[in-house]
Design a protein around this motif. Sequence first.
Motif, PDB file in Angstrom:
ATOM      1  N   ARG A   1     -19.979  27.085  -0.912  1.00 45.65           N
ATOM      2  CA  ARG A   1     -20.071  28.543  -0.739  1.00 45.65           C
ATOM      3  C   ARG A   1     -19.256  29.002   0.473  1.00 45.65           C
ATOM      4  NH1 ARG A   1     -26.636  29.256  -1.214  1.00 45.65           N
ATOM      5  NH2 ARG A   1     -26.843  29.317  -3.487  1.00 45.65           N
ATOM      6  N   VAL A   2     -19.417  28.288   1.582  1.00 48.37           N
ATOM      7  CA  VAL A   2     -18.767  28.713   2.828  1.00 48.37           C
ATOM      8  C   VAL A   2     -17.247  28.555   2.742  1.00 48.37           C
ATOM      9  CG1 VAL A   2     -18.559  28.297   5.305  1.00 48.37           C
ATOM     10  CG2 VAL A   2     -20.807  28.234   4.217  1.00 48.37           C
ATOM     11  N   LEU A   3     -16.788  27.422   2.240  1.00 48.17           N
ATOM     12  CA  LEU A   3     -15.346  27.182   2.192  1.00 48.17           C
ATOM     13  C   LEU A   3     -14.639  28.055   1.152  1.00 48.17           C
ATOM     14  CD1 LEU A   3     -15.137  23.316   2.747  1.00 48.17           C
ATOM     15  CD2 LEU A   3     -14.807  25.173   4.393  1.00 48.17           C
ATOM     16  N   ALA A   4     -15.416  28.685   0.280  1.00 47.99           N
ATOM     17  CA  ALA A   4     -14.834  29.610  -0.697  1.00 47.99           C
ATOM     18  C   ALA A   4     -14.581  30.992  -0.090  1.00 47.99           C
ATOM     19  CB  ALA A   4     -15.750  29.744  -1.913  1.00 47.99           C
ATOM     20  N   ARG A   5     -15.097  31.217   1.101  1.00 48.02           N
ATOM     21  CA  ARG A   5     -14.917  32.521   1.753  1.00 48.02           C
ATOM     22  C   ARG A   5     -13.476  32.678   2.230  1.00 48.02           C
ATOM     23  NH1 ARG A   5     -20.360  33.171   5.572  1.00 48.02           N
ATOM     24  NH2 ARG A   5     -21.890  32.947   3.884  1.00 48.02           N
ATOM     25  N   PRO A   6     -12.927  33.891   2.121  1.00 48.56           N
ATOM     26  CA  PRO A   6     -11.540  34.127   2.565  1.00 48.56           C
ATOM     27  C   PRO A   6     -11.356  33.788   4.042  1.00 48.56           C
ATOM     28  CG  PRO A   6     -12.353  35.992   1.284  1.00 48.56           C
ATOM     29  CD  PRO A   6     -13.533  35.098   1.530  1.00 48.56           C
ATOM     30  N   GLY A   7     -10.328  32.999   4.335  1.00 52.18           N
ATOM     31  CA  GLY A   7     -10.003  32.683   5.719  1.00 52.18           C
ATOM     32  C   GLY A   7     -10.847  31.593   6.351  1.00 52.18           C
ATOM     33  N   MET A   8     -11.834  31.079   5.639  1.00 48.21           N
ATOM     34  CA  MET A   8     -12.702  30.050   6.218  1.00 48.21           C
ATOM     35  C   MET A   8     -12.022  28.689   6.165  1.00 48.21           C
ATOM     36  SD  MET A   8     -15.475  29.183   7.758  1.00 48.21           S
ATOM     37  CE  MET A   8     -16.424  30.718   7.669  1.00 48.21           C
ATOM     38  N   THR A   9     -12.149  27.931   7.244  1.00 48.61           N
ATOM     39  CA  THR A   9     -11.600  26.584   7.311  1.00 48.61           C
ATOM     40  C   THR A   9     -12.723  25.601   7.594  1.00 48.61           C
ATOM     41  OG1 THR A   9     -11.222  26.689   9.702  1.00 48.61           O
ATOM     42  CG2 THR A   9      -9.442  27.497   8.264  1.00 48.61           C
ATOM     43  N   THR A  10     -12.459  24.329   7.347  1.00 49.78           N
ATOM     44  CA  THR A  10     -13.454  23.299   7.643  1.00 49.78           C
ATOM     45  C   THR A  10     -13.781  23.300   9.136  1.00 49.78           C
ATOM     46  OG1 THR A  10     -12.672  21.918   5.812  1.00 49.78           O
ATOM     47  CG2 THR A  10     -13.926  20.829   7.549  1.00 49.78           C
ATOM     48  N   GLU A  11     -12.760  23.488   9.965  1.00 50.29           N
ATOM     49  CA  GLU A  11     -12.973  23.507  11.420  1.00 50.29           C
ATOM     50  C   GLU A  11     -13.893  24.653  11.827  1.00 50.29           C
ATOM     51  OE1 GLU A  11     -10.383  23.784  15.591  1.00 50.29           O
ATOM     52  OE2 GLU A  11      -9.469  24.338  13.685  1.00 50.29           O
ATOM     53  N   ALA A  12     -13.642  25.834  11.281  1.00 50.24           N
ATOM     54  CA  ALA A  12     -14.471  26.991  11.608  1.00 50.24           C
ATOM     55  C   ALA A  12     -15.902  26.784  11.113  1.00 50.24           C
ATOM     56  CB  ALA A  12     -13.886  28.252  10.985  1.00 50.24           C
ATOM     57  N   PHE A  13     -16.050  26.213   9.922  1.00 51.19           N
ATOM     58  CA  PHE A  13     -17.371  25.927   9.363  1.00 51.19           C
ATOM     59  C   PHE A  13     -18.143  24.977  10.280  1.00 51.19           C
ATOM     60  CE2 PHE A  13     -19.702  23.328   5.927  1.00 51.19           C
ATOM     61  CZ  PHE A  13     -20.836  24.109   6.024  1.00 51.19           C
ATOM     62  N   GLU A  14     -17.493  23.910  10.715  1.00 49.67           N
ATOM     63  CA  GLU A  14     -18.155  22.937  11.596  1.00 49.67           C
ATOM     64  C   GLU A  14     -18.521  23.577  12.938  1.00 49.67           C
ATOM     65  OE1 GLU A  14     -19.137  20.131  10.599  1.00 49.67           O
ATOM     66  OE2 GLU A  14     -18.052  20.032   8.685  1.00 49.67           O
ATOM     67  N   HIS A  15     -17.661  24.469  13.430  1.00 52.69           N
ATOM     68  CA  HIS A  15     -17.927  25.150  14.703  1.00 52.69           C
ATOM     69  C   HIS A  15     -19.176  26.028  14.576  1.00 52.69           C
ATOM     70  CE1 HIS A  15     -17.020  27.040  18.567  1.00 52.69           C
ATOM     71  NE2 HIS A  15     -17.245  28.207  17.993  1.00 52.69           N
ATOM     72  N   ILE A  16     -19.295  26.729  13.457  1.00 52.39           N
ATOM     73  CA  ILE A  16     -20.456  27.586  13.226  1.00 52.39           C
ATOM     74  C   ILE A  16     -21.720  26.743  13.109  1.00 52.39           C
ATOM     75  CG2 ILE A  16     -21.540  29.146  11.562  1.00 52.39           C
ATOM     76  CD1 ILE A  16     -18.645  30.134  10.919  1.00 52.39           C
ATOM     77  N   LEU A  17     -21.659  25.667  12.346  1.00 49.80           N
ATOM     78  CA  LEU A  17     -22.821  24.794  12.173  1.00 49.80           C
ATOM     79  C   LEU A  17     -23.303  24.224  13.500  1.00 49.80           C
ATOM     80  CD1 LEU A  17     -22.223  22.626   8.962  1.00 49.80           C
ATOM     81  CD2 LEU A  17     -23.810  24.524   9.276  1.00 49.80           C
ATOM     82  N   ALA A  18     -22.360  23.900  14.372  1.00 54.00           N
ATOM     83  CA  ALA A  18     -22.712  23.305  15.660  1.00 54.00           C
ATOM     84  C   ALA A  18     -23.526  24.262  16.528  1.00 54.00           C
ATOM     85  CB  ALA A  18     -21.450  22.879  16.406  1.00 54.00           C
ATOM     86  N   ARG A  19     -23.361  25.560  16.306  1.00 55.94           N
ATOM     87  CA  ARG A  19     -24.081  26.572  17.082  1.00 55.94           C
ATOM     88  C   ARG A  19     -25.460  26.868  16.505  1.00 55.94           C
ATOM     89  NH1 ARG A  19     -21.676  31.755  16.712  1.00 55.94           N
ATOM     90  NH2 ARG A  19     -23.433  32.359  18.004  1.00 55.94           N
TER      91      ARG A  19
END
Length: 201
Positions: A142-160
């Motif tokens: 779901r998250v990686l299907a979002r426009p402009g989302m990257t694996t790096e950004a996803f991991e950064h969000i999860l870490a918070r």
Amino acid sequence: MSERPFILGLTGSIGMGKSTTANLFREAGIPVWDADRAVHQLYAEGGGAADALRELAPGAVIGGRVDRDRLRAAILRDETLLPRIEARIHPLVTEDRAAFLAEHAGAALVLCDIPLLYETGAEVGVDAVLVVTAPPEVQRARVLARPGMTTEAFEHILARQVPDAEKRRRADHILDTGAGIEAARTRVTALIAELTEMRHA
């Protein structure tokens, strides 16, 4: 004087279906306060956040509004910036929420949609917490299907964010959105009935 509403806090990690769940409550006629929407309004022209953040992140303030992309880039460059920004914005968001609760003082049940509920200690201001969850592979897709989302950004969000397992452990109610929208709607309808009955008991 009428009894105050039962306040249900809604939270869940990114991609778990929180916004969809909040909309199910809206469709059922439950007043919903959205923390993200409140922040968007504060960042808009004349919303109040520009004055609060002008000193901390001057490059992100354009005229009377806050540019979220520039603010996000500034936060990524300086890891000490986020908590200082939150310290300025949190009181403004709290004021907005208080105004919402006052406006809906006569309701039996209200929902407060707070993405970082546990991270900010906001659970102390609600009567119960509903955590939405989904299998990790569903969340990631779901998250990686979002426009402009990257694996790096996803991991950064999860870490918070507080891990999903910890959120579920601390929750009063859990909704697994991995089973689809109709299953979620059924669960929401049952929960509304349960909490409304509890409030009138």
